[in-house]
Design a protein around this motif. Structure first.
Motif, PDB file in Angstrom:
ATOM      1  N   UNK A 134      48.946  35.877  12.771  1.00 37.59           N
ATOM      2  CA  UNK A 134      50.182  35.444  12.471  1.00 37.59           C
ATOM      3  C   UNK A 134      51.045  36.806  12.814  1.00 37.59           C
ATOM      4  N   UNK A 135      51.868  36.612  14.030  1.00 39.36           N
ATOM      5  CA  UNK A 135      52.760  37.774  14.468  1.00 39.36           C
ATOM      6  C   UNK A 135      53.958  37.406  14.426  1.00 39.36           C
ATOM      7  N   UNK A 164      60.507  35.271  13.375  1.00 36.44           N
ATOM      8  CA  UNK A 164      59.703  34.006  13.058  1.00 36.44           C
ATOM      9  C   UNK A 164      58.125  34.592  13.048  1.00 36.44           C
ATOM     10  N   UNK A 165      57.231  34.222  12.036  1.00 32.03           N
ATOM     11  CA  UNK A 165      56.067  34.231  12.132  1.00 32.03           C
ATOM     12  C   UNK A 165      55.269  33.284  13.238  1.00 32.03           C
ATOM     13  N   UNK A 166      54.753  33.772  14.229  1.00 29.51           N
ATOM     14  CA  UNK A 166      53.968  32.673  14.948  1.00 29.51           C
ATOM     15  C   UNK A 166      52.453  32.879  14.898  1.00 29.51           C
ATOM     16  N   UNK A 167      51.753  31.838  15.049  1.00 31.29           N
ATOM     17  CA  UNK A 167      50.209  32.028  15.228  1.00 31.29           C
ATOM     18  C   UNK A 167      49.669  32.206  16.547  1.00 31.29           C
ATOM     19  N   UNK A 168      48.975  33.178  16.709  1.00 25.20           N
ATOM     20  CA  UNK A 168      48.286  33.217  18.009  1.00 25.20           C
ATOM     21  C   UNK A 168      46.864  33.342  17.971  1.00 25.20           C
ATOM     22  N   UNK A 169      46.165  33.074  19.126  1.00 27.26           N
ATOM     23  CA  UNK A 169      44.656  32.951  18.991  1.00 27.26           C
ATOM     24  C   UNK A 169      44.232  34.278  19.210  1.00 27.26           C
ATOM     25  N   UNK A 170      43.545  34.901  18.347  1.00 19.55           N
ATOM     26  CA  UNK A 170      43.153  36.384  18.472  1.00 19.55           C
ATOM     27  C   UNK A 170      42.249  36.353  19.608  1.00 19.55           C
ATOM     28  N   UNK A 171      41.774  35.688  20.398  1.00 16.93           N
ATOM     29  CA  UNK A 171      40.895  36.019  21.469  1.00 16.93           C
ATOM     30  C   UNK A 171      41.744  35.409  22.693  1.00 16.93           C
ATOM     31  N   UNK A 172      42.461  34.341  22.609  1.00 19.03           N
ATOM     32  CA  UNK A 172      42.958  33.575  23.765  1.00 19.03           C
ATOM     33  C   UNK A 172      44.337  34.438  23.989  1.00 19.03           C
ATOM     34  N   UNK A 173      44.923  34.778  22.941  1.00 18.12           N
ATOM     35  CA  UNK A 173      46.312  35.251  22.888  1.00 18.12           C
ATOM     36  C   UNK A 173      47.556  34.252  23.182  1.00 18.12           C
TER      37      UNK A 173
END
Length: 698
Positions: free
Chosen positions: A189-190, A360-369
Motif C-alpha cells: 500500500x503506497x 491516497x493509499x493505493x495497493x500495488x502488487x509487490x512483484x508486478x508493480x
C-alpha cells in the motif's frame, strides 16, 4: 602458532567445512532435544540483512545449546515461492526470446522451472553457509519435494472432508498483470497523488430534502439548502457503474429523511437504495458512501450485511466486462480509460460537484508493480475461524508464548478477527490443488486421480449410470479422462504452514517427529506473525494435536543508521555479503547480536561492524599472547586447584560472565549476552588480567 592477524576470508570457510564434515551440526548428542525450524527462505532469494539477523540469532541459540550437551536439530530448507519463481523463469524465457509458457503448455513450463531450480536455486543456501549457519544440511527440505508434497495433499483432502476447506465466490486481491489472486503480504500500500471526485446521485422522482450547510459553535445547523440529490465522493469513479447502494451512518441526521429511499445511479441509469450502516464516517467527505460490493473489501462487507447485489465490472485483465448492467460505451475499456470516460460523462450531465487533489493509499502488487483490483472470483478457502479456536486457546493457556510478550496481543487481535483464508492461486508453479471435476461439474477431492476416479464411478453408478454410460462421458469422444483436474495451485503459505511437522517426516510416523516435535523455539520477524506463525499454530494444533513450538521469539527490523527502512530506491541497502567479505562473518554476527535488544529496531552502519571486527582482533591478539607464553588447553585442569591469586580472580570473573551470558540467552536477551562477553574479554581479561599477568609470565 597463530598467525599475526586473523584472516576471516580463509579461516571461516575452512573451519565451517571442518565442522560440517565432522557431523557437528547433526543432532547426534544424547541430551534433551532442542529443535528450531528455519523460516524457509525463497528458493529465488539472496541473503539480505533480515536473513542475516534472523539466522544469526537462531545459530547463537543452536551453538549455545550444543555446548550444553543438548541434541540440537536446526532444520533447514527452502520455499518454492510460487509467484517469485514463476516470474524468474518467465523473465528468463522472455530474455531468450523463447515461446511464452501459455504457448508451450504447463508440463513443459514446469520442466523449465525444475531445471532452473536445480541450476540456480541453491544460492541462498551457500550464502547461509557463508554466514556460518550451523544447520543440519543433510536434512535439507524443499516445500515441493515429494515428502512435503504428500503432506500437502493429505492435509488438503482431510480438511476438505472435515468441511474446513470449501470453494466459494468472495473478494480477493487480484493482480491483473500476473492474473492471479495474491495474499495481503504481497500487496504494497503506497501513498500516491490521487483525486477525490464528488458526484451527485439524483433522488428518485425528483424528491427533495433539507440539507444543513452552516452550523453554530455547538454544531447545531443554522442554514439549510434544498437538495434533490445525495453527494458521494470516490477515488475510483469507474467503479460507480457497479454500485449497489449508497450508505450513510445511522446517526447522521443530515440524511435521515432519505434513508430507505432510492437514487439514480448516473450513466448506468438504474435506481439503488440509500441505506443506513455503521461503516460510513459522518465526518469524512460527504458522509455518504457508494457501495460497490464486488470491487472494495469494506463495501463487500456492507453489501453482505444488507443483502445488496454485487456487480462484477471487470475481467481478469481489469478491462470492463461485456455485461448488460454496464453501458455499452464502456465495455472492453481498460479500467483507467473507463475512469476518464466516466468522469467526462458525469461532468457532461452536470453531476460533477468538484474534484479534490488528494494523497491516497493505493495497493500495488509487490512483484508486478500494477494496481491491485479487489475482485469477486471463485476460489478455494480454508475455514480459518474454526481452526483458529484451538490455536488461540493454546496461547491463552501458555502452551506457546511470545517473546517479547506484547506480540501476544497482536496475535490475538488477528486471530480473533480472522477471515476465511483464500488458498488458491492462478499459477502453474506450486502444489496443484488435488481436486477433479466430473462431466457434470461435480468436484472430487482426493490425494490421487485414481482415488478421485473411483469416487466418481461409485457416485455415477449409484445414480443409475452403467459403466458403458460412464465411459461415454469421458473427454475426447470417450477416449480421454473422465475427470479434469483443477488448474489452480495452493498459496505458498499453505505448505509453509505444515513446515514444523512435514519436515520431520509427517504424515509418516518417524523417529525425528517423535523426538523433535514440538520444536523449541521459532525465531522470526513480526511481519509474518499472521501469515506464517498463526497458520503453523492452526495446522500444528489440528493435525499434531500439539503446538508446533513452545516459544516464538519476534525480532526487530534492521534499518540503516538513520532509522530508515532499507530499500533499493533509497540507495541505503547494506549487503551482508559485502560486509562479510570485508570484515568477516564473526564481525557481522556479533554486531547484529549486540544490537538485538528486544522490541528495538537495529540501526546498522558499517562503522559498527568495523568496531566489532576490532573486538575480534583484540580477542585474537589475546589468544596469540597466551600461546606465545606457552598457555594451552588442558582438559584435566580443575579450576579449583588454581593457587595464584590472579588466576583465582579471573576464574571467578569468567564464572560470573558465563552465568550472565547463560541467563541472557535463556531469556532471548541476545544484546545482553553479547555485552557480557564483550565486557569480560575486553575490560576484564585483556585490560586487567593480561596486564597483571605479564610480570609473572616474563
Amino acid at each position: 602458532m597463530l598467525e599475526k592477524s586473523f584472516d576471516p576470508a580463509s579461516a571461516e570457510p575452512r573451519l565451517y567445512e571442518a565442522w560440517e564434515t565432522s557431523g557437528a551440526f547433526q543432532p547426534n548428542r544424547t541430551g534433551e532435544p532442542f529443535t528450531i525450524v528455519i523460516p524457509p527462505p525463497n528458493v529465488t532469494g539472496s541473503l539480505h540483512m533480515g536473513h542475516a539477523l534472523n539466522n544469526t540469532l537462531q545459530d547463537v541459540l543452536c551453538r549455545f545449546e550444543r555446548m550444553r550437551g543438548r541434541s540440537v536439530l536446526w532444520q533447514p530448507g527452502t520455499d518454492h515461492a510460487g509467484i517469485a519463481t514463476q516470474m524468474v523463469v518467465e523473465r528468463q524465457m522472455m530474455e531468450r526470446q523463447e515461446p511464452k509458457r501459455t504457448e508451450i503448455g504447463r508440463e513443459k513450463f514446469l520442466e523449465k522451472v525444475w531445471k532452473w531450480k536445480a541450476e540456480s536455486g541453491g544460492t541462498i543456501i551457500s550464502q547461509l553457509k557463508r554466514l556460518g549457519a550451523s544447520c543440519d544440511w543433510s536434512r535439507e527440505r524443499f516445500t515441493m519435494d515429494e515428502g512435503l508434497s504428500a503432506a500437502v495433499r493429505k492435509v488438503f483432502v482431510e480438511l476438505y472432508r472435515e468441511g474446513l476447506i470449501y470453494r466459494d465466490k468472495r473478494l480477493v486481491n487480484w493482480d491483473p498483470k500476473l492474473l492471479t489472486a495474491i495474499s495481503d503480504l504481497e500487496v504494497e500500500n503506497t501513498e500516491v497523488a490521487g483525486h477525490f471526485w464528488h458526484f451527485k446521485y439524483p433522488l428518485e422522482n425528483g424528491e427533495t430534502y433539507q440539507f444543513p450547510v452552516a452550523f453554530d459553535e455547538a454544531g447545531t445547523p443554522t442554514e439549510w439548502e434544498t437538495r434533490d440529490y445525495i453527494s458521494i465522493a470516490t477515488t475510483r469513479p469507474e467503479t460507480m457503474l457497479g454500485d449497489g447502494a449508497v450508505a450513510v451512518h445511522p446517526s447522521d441526521k443530515r440524511y435521515a429523511p432519505i434513508v430507505g429511499k432510492r437514487c439514480l445511479l448516473p450513466l448506468a441509469d438504474r435506481y439503488i437504495p440509500i441505506i443506513a450502516d455503521e461503516y460510513p464516517d459522518p465526518d469524512f467527505g460527504s458522509g455518504a458512501v457508494k457501495i460497490t460490493g464486488a470491487h472494495d473489501f469494506n463495501d463487500y462487507k456492507v453489501a453482505m450485511r444488507n443483502g445488496i447485489p454485487l456487480y462484477v465490472l471487470m475481467d481478469e485483465h481489469a478491462r470492463m466486462l461485456d455485461a448488460d448492467y454496464i453501458p455499452e460505451k464502456y465495455r472492453g475499456l481498460d479500467r483507467f480509460e473507463a475512469r476518464k470516460q466516466v468522469v467526462a460523462d458525469i461532468e457532461a450531465r452536470g453531476l460533477l460537484i468538484k474534484v479534490e487533489d488528494k494523497k491516497i493509499m493505493q495497493p500495488f502488487g509487490d512483484r508486478s508493480g500494477v494496481v491491485i483490483e479487489p475482485m469477486l472470483t471463485d476460489q478455494w478457502y480454508v475455514d480459518a475461524e474454526k481452526l483458529a479456536k484451538r490455536a488461540i486457546e493454546a496461547v491463552e493457556k501458555g502452551e506457546t508464548r511470545f517473546v517479547p510478550e506484547n506480540w501476544t496481543k497482536t496475535y490475538f487481535q488477528w486471530m480473533r478477527n480472522i477471515e476465511p483464508w483464500c488458498v488458491s492461486r492462478q499459477l502453474w508453479w506450486g502444489h496443484q490443488i488435488p481436486a477433479w471435476y466430473g462431466p457434470d461439474g461435480h468436484v472430487y477431492v482426493a490425494e490421487t486421480e485414481e482415488e478421485a476416479t473411483k469416487e466418481a464411478i461409485a457416485r455415477l453408478t449409484a445414480e443409475g449410470y452403467s459403466l458403458e454410460d460412464i465411459n461415454a462421458m469421458r473427454a475426447g469422444e470417450g477416449e480421454g479422462p473422465l475427470l479434469v483436474r483443477d488448474e489452480d495451485v495452493l498459496d505458498t503459505w499453505f505448505s509453509s504452514a505444515l513446515w514444523p511437522f512435514s519436515t520431520l517426516g509427517w504424515p509418516e510416523t518417524t523417529a525425528e517427529l517423535g523426538r523433535h516435535y514440538p520444536t523449541s523455539v521459532l525465531v522470526t520477524a513480526f511481519d509474518i506473525i499472521f501469515f506464517w506463525v498463526a497458520r503453523m499454530m492452526m495446522m500444528g494444533t489440528h493435525f499434531m494435536k500439539e503446538v508446533p513450538f513452545r516459544d516464538v521469539y519476534i525480532h526487530a527490523l534492521v534499518l540503516d543508521e538513520k532509522g530508515r527502512k532499507m530499500s533499493k530506491s533509497k540507495g541505503n541497502v547494506i549487503d551482508p555479503l559485502t560486509l562479510i567479505d570485508k570484515y568477516g562473518a564473526d564481525a557481522l554476527r556479533f554486531t547484529l547480536a549486540a544490537m538485538a535488544a528486544q522490541g528495538r529496531n537495529i540501526r546498522l552502519s558499517e562503522a559498527r561492524v568495523e568496531g566489532y571486527r576490532n573486538f575480534g582482533t583484540k580477542l585474537w591478539n589475546a589468544a596469540r599472547f597466551c600461546e606465545m607464553n606457552d598457555c594451552r588447553f588442558d582438559p584435566a585442569f580443575d579450576p579449583a586447584s588454581a593457587k595464584e591469586t590472579l588466576n583465582q580472580w579471573i576464574i571467578h570473573e569468567a564464572g560470573l560472565a558465563a552465568a550472565e551470558t547463560t541467563a541472557a540467552l535463556e531469556t532471548y536477551r541476545f544484546n545482553d549476552a553479547a555485552g557480557a562477553l564483550y565486557k569480560f574479554v575486553w575490560n576484564v581479561f585483556c585490560d586487567w588480567h593480561l596486564e597483571l599477568a605479564k610480570p609473572i609470565l616474563m
